[in-house]
Design a protein around this motif. Structure first.
Motif, PDB file in Angstrom:
ATOM      1  N   GLY A 165       0.864  -1.163  -0.090  1.00  0.00           N
ATOM      2  CA  GLY A 165      -0.014  -0.025   0.081  1.00  0.00           C
ATOM      3  C   GLY A 165       0.952   1.303   0.035  1.00  0.00           C
ATOM      4  O   GLY A 165       1.964   1.313   0.441  1.00  0.00           O
ATOM      5  N   GLY A 166       0.422   2.445  -0.489  1.00  0.00           N
ATOM      6  CA  GLY A 166       1.238   3.593  -0.641  1.00  0.00           C
ATOM      7  C   GLY A 166       1.343   4.411   0.391  1.00  0.00           C
ATOM      8  O   GLY A 166       1.987   5.395   0.751  1.00  0.00           O
ATOM      9  N   ALA A 167       0.286   4.472   1.678  1.00  0.00           N
ATOM     10  CA  ALA A 167       0.120   5.212   2.550  1.00  0.00           C
ATOM     11  C   ALA A 167       1.504   5.535   3.276  1.00  0.00           C
ATOM     12  O   ALA A 167       1.762   6.508   3.886  1.00  0.00           O
ATOM     13  CB  ALA A 167      -0.871   4.837   3.566  1.00  0.00           C
ATOM     14  N   ASP A 168       2.141   4.487   3.476  1.00  0.00           N
ATOM     15  CA  ASP A 168       3.394   4.697   4.238  1.00  0.00           C
ATOM     16  C   ASP A 168       4.940   4.558   3.272  1.00  0.00           C
ATOM     17  O   ASP A 168       5.939   4.276   3.700  1.00  0.00           O
ATOM     18  CB  ASP A 168       3.729   3.573   5.361  1.00  0.00           C
ATOM     19  N   LYS A 169       4.643   4.703   2.098  1.00  0.00           N
ATOM     20  CA  LYS A 169       5.531   4.707   0.841  1.00  0.00           C
ATOM     21  C   LYS A 169       6.217   6.059   0.677  1.00  0.00           C
ATOM     22  O   LYS A 169       5.441   7.102   0.469  1.00  0.00           O
ATOM     23  CB  LYS A 169       5.290   3.922  -0.235  1.00  0.00           C
ATOM     24  N   VAL A 170       7.230   6.213  -0.067  1.00  0.00           N
ATOM     25  CA  VAL A 170       7.782   7.395  -0.405  1.00  0.00           C
ATOM     26  C   VAL A 170       8.870   7.159  -1.526  1.00  0.00           C
ATOM     27  O   VAL A 170       9.595   6.053  -1.377  1.00  0.00           O
ATOM     28  CB  VAL A 170       8.575   8.337   0.535  1.00  0.00           C
ATOM     29  N   PHE A 171       8.524   7.344  -2.933  1.00  0.00           N
ATOM     30  CA  PHE A 171       9.445   7.303  -3.858  1.00  0.00           C
ATOM     31  C   PHE A 171      10.635   8.353  -3.773  1.00  0.00           C
ATOM     32  O   PHE A 171      10.490   9.514  -3.370  1.00  0.00           O
ATOM     33  CB  PHE A 171       8.824   7.524  -5.164  1.00  0.00           C
ATOM     34  N   TYR A 172      11.788   7.988  -4.070  1.00  0.00           N
ATOM     35  CA  TYR A 172      12.871   8.907  -4.092  1.00  0.00           C
ATOM     36  C   TYR A 172      13.689   8.653  -5.592  1.00  0.00           C
ATOM     37  O   TYR A 172      13.653   7.555  -5.903  1.00  0.00           O
ATOM     38  CB  TYR A 172      14.187   8.438  -3.324  1.00  0.00           C
ATOM     39  N   THR A 173      13.900   9.825  -6.390  1.00  0.00           N
ATOM     40  CA  THR A 173      14.407   9.564  -7.468  1.00  0.00           C
ATOM     41  C   THR A 173      15.667  10.546  -7.715  1.00  0.00           C
ATOM     42  O   THR A 173      15.639  11.682  -7.121  1.00  0.00           O
ATOM     43  CB  THR A 173      13.624   9.845  -8.688  1.00  0.00           C
ATOM     44  N   THR A 174      16.734  10.224  -8.255  1.00  0.00           N
ATOM     45  CA  THR A 174      17.764  11.233  -8.626  1.00  0.00           C
ATOM     46  C   THR A 174      17.379  12.382  -9.628  1.00  0.00           C
ATOM     47  O   THR A 174      18.036  13.236 -10.102  1.00  0.00           O
ATOM     48  CB  THR A 174      18.977  10.595  -9.003  1.00  0.00           C
ATOM     49  N   GLY A 175      16.338  11.776 -10.549  1.00  0.00           N
ATOM     50  CA  GLY A 175      16.031  12.538 -11.930  1.00  0.00           C
ATOM     51  C   GLY A 175      15.074  13.701 -11.627  1.00  0.00           C
ATOM     52  O   GLY A 175      14.450  13.900 -10.484  1.00  0.00           O
ATOM     53  N   ARG A 176      14.867  14.331 -12.747  1.00  0.00           N
ATOM     54  CA  ARG A 176      13.863  15.503 -12.497  1.00  0.00           C
ATOM     55  C   ARG A 176      12.324  14.912 -12.371  1.00  0.00           C
ATOM     56  O   ARG A 176      12.013  13.786 -12.707  1.00  0.00           O
ATOM     57  CB  ARG A 176      13.689  16.356 -14.047  1.00  0.00           C
ATOM     58  N   LEU A 177      11.732  15.670 -11.508  1.00  0.00           N
ATOM     59  CA  LEU A 177      10.171  15.364 -11.622  1.00  0.00           C
ATOM     60  C   LEU A 177       9.180  15.753 -12.706  1.00  0.00           C
ATOM     61  O   LEU A 177       8.720  16.793 -12.645  1.00  0.00           O
ATOM     62  CB  LEU A 177       9.775  16.253 -10.131  1.00  0.00           C
ATOM     63  N   THR A 178       9.308  15.005 -13.612  1.00  0.00           N
ATOM     64  CA  THR A 178       8.539  15.075 -14.820  1.00  0.00           C
ATOM     65  C   THR A 178       7.229  14.189 -14.726  1.00  0.00           C
ATOM     66  O   THR A 178       7.115  13.730 -14.021  1.00  0.00           O
ATOM     67  CB  THR A 178       9.448  14.426 -15.978  1.00  0.00           C
ATOM     68  N   SER A 179       6.128  14.903 -15.614  1.00  0.00           N
ATOM     69  CA  SER A 179       5.104  14.272 -15.556  1.00  0.00           C
ATOM     70  C   SER A 179       5.002  12.709 -15.516  1.00  0.00           C
ATOM     71  O   SER A 179       4.153  12.316 -14.709  1.00  0.00           O
ATOM     72  CB  SER A 179       4.122  14.770 -16.625  1.00  0.00           C
ATOM     73  N   GLU A 180       5.652  12.136 -16.309  1.00  0.00           N
ATOM     74  CA  GLU A 180       5.910  10.595 -16.303  1.00  0.00           C
ATOM     75  C   GLU A 180       6.335   9.944 -14.992  1.00  0.00           C
ATOM     76  O   GLU A 180       5.681   9.069 -14.488  1.00  0.00           O
ATOM     77  CB  GLU A 180       6.637  10.059 -17.444  1.00  0.00           C
ATOM     78  N   LYS A 182       3.797   7.745 -12.883  1.00  0.00           N
ATOM     79  CA  LYS A 182       4.250   6.221 -12.696  1.00  0.00           C
ATOM     80  C   LYS A 182       4.148   6.223 -10.981  1.00  0.00           C
ATOM     81  O   LYS A 182       3.577   5.001 -10.664  1.00  0.00           O
ATOM     82  CB  LYS A 182       5.709   6.079 -13.083  1.00  0.00           C
ATOM     83  N   SER A 183       4.513   7.103 -10.071  1.00  0.00           N
ATOM     84  CA  SER A 183       4.394   7.046  -8.868  1.00  0.00           C
ATOM     85  C   SER A 183       2.900   6.938  -8.319  1.00  0.00           C
ATOM     86  O   SER A 183       2.611   5.810  -7.457  1.00  0.00           O
ATOM     87  CB  SER A 183       4.971   8.328  -8.233  1.00  0.00           C
ATOM     88  N   ALA A 184       1.993   7.745  -8.898  1.00  0.00           N
ATOM     89  CA  ALA A 184       0.679   7.561  -8.516  1.00  0.00           C
ATOM     90  C   ALA A 184       0.213   6.415  -8.875  1.00  0.00           C
ATOM     91  O   ALA A 184      -0.736   5.856  -8.327  1.00  0.00           O
ATOM     92  CB  ALA A 184       0.060   8.810  -9.256  1.00  0.00           C
ATOM     93  N   GLN A 185       0.388   5.767 -10.009  1.00  0.00           N
ATOM     94  CA  GLN A 185      -0.120   4.468 -10.461  1.00  0.00           C
ATOM     95  C   GLN A 185       0.063   3.483  -9.598  1.00  0.00           C
ATOM     96  O   GLN A 185      -0.489   2.447  -9.380  1.00  0.00           O
ATOM     97  CB  GLN A 185       0.385   4.044 -11.964  1.00  0.00           C
ATOM     98  N   MET A 186       1.313   3.616  -8.990  1.00  0.00           N
ATOM     99  CA  MET A 186       1.741   2.614  -7.849  1.00  0.00           C
ATOM    100  C   MET A 186       1.288   3.037  -6.371  1.00  0.00           C
ATOM    101  O   MET A 186       1.520   2.190  -5.420  1.00  0.00           O
ATOM    102  CB  MET A 186       3.451   2.407  -7.958  1.00  0.00           C
ATOM    103  N   GLY A 187       0.482   4.077  -6.571  1.00  0.00           N
ATOM    104  CA  GLY A 187      -0.317   4.449  -5.335  1.00  0.00           C
ATOM    105  C   GLY A 187       0.525   5.053  -4.218  1.00  0.00           C
ATOM    106  O   GLY A 187       0.146   5.264  -2.981  1.00  0.00           O
ATOM    107  N   VAL A 188       1.900   5.682  -4.845  1.00  0.00           N
ATOM    108  CA  VAL A 188       2.757   6.350  -3.753  1.00  0.00           C
ATOM    109  C   VAL A 188       2.486   7.859  -3.957  1.00  0.00           C
ATOM    110  O   VAL A 188       2.906   8.319  -4.923  1.00  0.00           O
ATOM    111  CB  VAL A 188       4.191   5.629  -4.189  1.00  0.00           C
TER     112      VAL A 188
END
Lengths: 286, 286
Positions: free
Chosen positions: B204-219, B223-229
């Protein structure tokens, strides 16, 4: 040579947004614009590019060139960009031959942005013969210095890649064009489009150098080679395939290029070393 | 739930190359590997991905998931990767419906790497409801600190993007998975593939955070939203469309995240500010 008719669609390159910083303060910052531009060739939808939108007509022309969908600028009659509808309408003289087939194969490549190269990446590598050229270390430093001084969307808003085309003269490097975009492939394609609009006699590669803020990936190397430019300089590093392709092409790649530091990854014969310009060498023994 | 059979194809992540530095010295450095992986679904060629090759099976699974070509992990029978021929063979239970049509539309997007999203970027945005979640500033600092300590191909060879999935607990953030690739979309897709192989109740996404070194682009946001994060942290900045999409999704985006500094671009309600942790504020008046 008859050049295509191009609109000059312009749109703001940045937009203001409200943010909160680590001190809990509200701030207004600039972010780069990013727009969808759907390219139609002879009324047929080809692709949608996400772009900053600085020079959309040159971008579309360069995209068609670098994807090898159009063989010469004279095949393009007009490119009409309308930001209201996010569309670029390309009219060609004779259509694109076998467009179905030639855009059927997808390779999702490494680079930022416009990653898809339709068709085989390595298709034409072995037919490319790059001209003889030599860049001195002093001229290389002239290039990194010109980039440092360049006003840019990156400085005001971040999150864009830059590309530049230099002509190297005895008096030093001259920046012919500097282009930024949200995807660095858009930036190099825009330069490719612009080059097609210049006198062909002035666009030979022997005195040219490409600069990119992005990584030296295989597609960047191939695009430079397709335009006949035998030296590519980057602020970033290189990937394995970028290195392999550059070696195969005898294209000189120089990365991690900052004020004095750099690494030459391939074709060092094109770079005239002047190590005395690099300053003190920490490894040198007294 | 029946999980797919996956090979465990491994390949070296870096390779040594010879270079020349600014002092004219020969050096040996590491560059990230970069390999072509052609994905075949039920014997039909779908796409060629350029990848570092760390976890090709998870990458292919996550690619199918994030492109919404496969609706559930149970639809995949097996993924067999063979680096000798650079191929990933996917066997599905029932085939991919209307695969021709669904992969016909190309959008060449901004992000690094795997730029093509088949179909409409915004397709499902308005159907996504992200769970309630709150990240404290202290937990955010825990995430950037964990990233700083992480051993990585980036540290040894540069030129790759990293992505991580964190579970945020009262005791601090726990890094569940850290993935690097030459394209950052490959990295996030690899995480998406891995998540599908875990117990759904734990993902579940409620306790998750994504980290990326790249830019925050729409895709990346989509993708993060599709995974519920609902929270994405980046070392880099944001693009205009990334910002628009994040606002529409009420997804919290945090960029320019380094040891103490950061900018919250959207959904600040998901971030519990603790400005006292940020250290002295240069703007504060005495």
């Amino acid at each position: 040579m008859s050049l295509p008719y191009l609109t000059e669609a312009r749109a703001p390159l940045t937009r203001e947004i409200e943010v909160i910083n680590e001190h809990g303060e509200h701030e207004t910052i600039q972010v780069p614009s990013e727009r969808a531009l759907t390219v139609y060739v002879d009324n047929r939808e080809l692709v949608t590019l996400m772009t900053l939108g600085a020079r959309p007509e040159w971008l579309v022309l360069g995209f068609l060139r670098n994807q090898r969908l159009v063989r010469g600028v004279e095949e393009v009659v007009s490119i009409t960009v309308d930001w209201e509808v996010g569309a670029a309408a390309v009219k060609t003289r004779g259509g694109i031959e076998r467009v179905e087939e030639r855009t059927a194969r997808r390779v999702v490549t490494t680079g930022c942005g416009q990653g898809s190269v339709f068709g085989d990446l390595m298709d034409e590598i072995d037919t490319i013969r790059l001209p003889h050229s030599v860049l001195t270390q002093a001229q290389l430093y002239g290039i990194t210095s010109a980039i440092r001084l360049q006003e840019s969307t990156y400085k005001s808003a971040g999150s864009v890649h830059g590309c530049a085309l230099f002509r190297v003269k005895d008096s030093g490097p001259e920046m012919l064009l500097f282009v930024e975009d949200v995807g660095r492939h858009n930036a190099i394609d825009t330069i490719a489009g612009w080059m097609w609009l210049q006198e062909p006699s002035a666009m030979g590669g022997a005195d040219k150098v490409f600069y990119t803020t992005g990584r030296l990936t295989s597609e960047m190397i191939i695009k430079s080679a397709q335009m006949g430019v035998p030296i590519v300089v980057s602020r970033s590093g290189i990937t394995q395939m970028g290195h392999e392709v550059a070696q195969r092409l005898a294209l000189c790649t120089i990365g991690r290029a900052s004020s004095r530091h750099f690494i030459c990854y391939s074709a060092p014969g094109r770079l005239q070393m002047q190590p005395e310009l690099a300053g003190a060498n920490p490894r040198a023994t007294a």
